[in-house]
Motif scaffolding. Structure first.
Motif, PDB file in Angstrom:
ATOM      1  N   GLN A 175       0.859  -1.196   0.000  1.00 54.30           N
ATOM      2  CA  GLN A 175       0.000   0.000   0.000  1.00 54.30           C
ATOM      3  C   GLN A 175       0.890   1.240   0.000  1.00 54.30           C
ATOM      4  O   GLN A 175       1.629   1.481   0.940  1.00 54.30           O
ATOM      5  N   LYS A 206      -0.440   4.399  -1.372  1.00 54.49           N
ATOM      6  CA  LYS A 206      -1.275   5.592  -1.341  1.00 54.49           C
ATOM      7  C   LYS A 206      -2.072   5.608  -0.043  1.00 54.49           C
ATOM      8  O   LYS A 206      -2.282   4.572   0.587  1.00 54.49           O
ATOM      9  N   SER A 250      -8.768   3.435   6.781  1.00 52.44           N
ATOM     10  CA  SER A 250      -8.742   2.221   7.597  1.00 52.44           C
ATOM     11  C   SER A 250     -10.077   2.066   8.330  1.00 52.44           C
ATOM     12  O   SER A 250     -10.883   2.990   8.394  1.00 52.44           O
ATOM     13  N   ASP A 279     -15.119   2.964   1.131  1.00 49.49           N
ATOM     14  CA  ASP A 279     -13.731   3.193   0.759  1.00 49.49           C
ATOM     15  C   ASP A 279     -13.677   3.862  -0.613  1.00 49.49           C
ATOM     16  O   ASP A 279     -14.715   4.179  -1.210  1.00 49.49           O
ATOM     17  N   ASP A 280     -12.491   4.069  -1.143  1.00 47.14           N
ATOM     18  CA  ASP A 280     -12.337   4.790  -2.406  1.00 47.14           C
ATOM     19  C   ASP A 280     -12.828   4.013  -3.626  1.00 47.14           C
ATOM     20  O   ASP A 280     -12.918   4.559  -4.720  1.00 47.14           O
ATOM     21  N   TYR A 336      -5.145   5.516   2.485  1.00 49.23           N
ATOM     22  CA  TYR A 336      -6.388   4.760   2.422  1.00 49.23           C
ATOM     23  C   TYR A 336      -7.170   4.984   3.709  1.00 49.23           C
ATOM     24  O   TYR A 336      -6.635   5.484   4.701  1.00 49.23           O
ATOM     25  N   VAL A 360     -10.032   9.015  -0.274  1.00 50.36           N
ATOM     26  CA  VAL A 360      -9.865   7.732   0.416  1.00 50.36           C
ATOM     27  C   VAL A 360     -11.203   7.069   0.720  1.00 50.36           C
ATOM     28  O   VAL A 360     -11.240   5.905   1.122  1.00 50.36           O
TER      29      VAL A 360
END
Length: 150
Positions: free
Chosen positions: A19, A21, A25, A53-54, A23, A126
């Motif tokens: 990972q 980028k 959680s 999430d994205d 994000y 994100v």
């Protein structure tokens, strides 16, 4: 030696999946949800709070007591709008009120009701929050409190 080099070359792509980028959680989603829920409780409003999430996938969903079942899907749809278009779902609501706004209704994954906001970290999307259960303006206030809690 050739086998070792070959093995290392074949294994290199596996290391690129780390990972890199920002994000969202689960802990982040819970913090956003808690901030939104605190605002809703302070106002005496019961709502559904969805965090995506994205990629538009559900990370967290909280349905406060007494909220109609339909708000579960509406909250997720508002959040999905914010993820897919990287902007507030209120923008689409405002466009619907304008001349030619009916075209907005034809956009896939665009829910034109206030209450969906994108969540950015370091300028990168994100995820998003979607709130449903009271008026759209009140949903927007709660969603904003959630994003500020991030």
């Amino acid at each position: 030696m050739k086998k070792l080099v070959l093995l290392l070359l074949l294994a290199m792509p596996l290391f690129s999946f780390a990972q890199t980028k920002p994000y969202l959680s689960l802990a982040d989603a819970e913090r956003v949800t808690a901030a939104a829920e605190a605002k809703a409780k302070a106002e005496g409003w019961n709502v559904v709070i969805a965090i995506l999430d994205d990629g538009g996938n559900l990370v967290s969903l909280r349905r406060m007591d007494g909220v109609q079942v339909g708000s579960i899907e509406v909250a997720q749809a508002k959040a999905k709008t914010a993820v897919y278009f990287k902007r507030s779902s209120k923008i689409f609501e405002d466009m619907m009120k304008g001349e030619g706004g009916a075209r907005i209704a034809t956009l896939p994954n665009a829910t034109a009701i206030e209450g969906g906001l994108p969540i950015f970290k370091d300028g990168i999307l994100v995820g998003a929050i979607g709130v449903s259960g009271v008026t759209s303006a009140q949903d927007g206030i709660i969603a904003d409190a959630g994003v500020k809690g991030y």
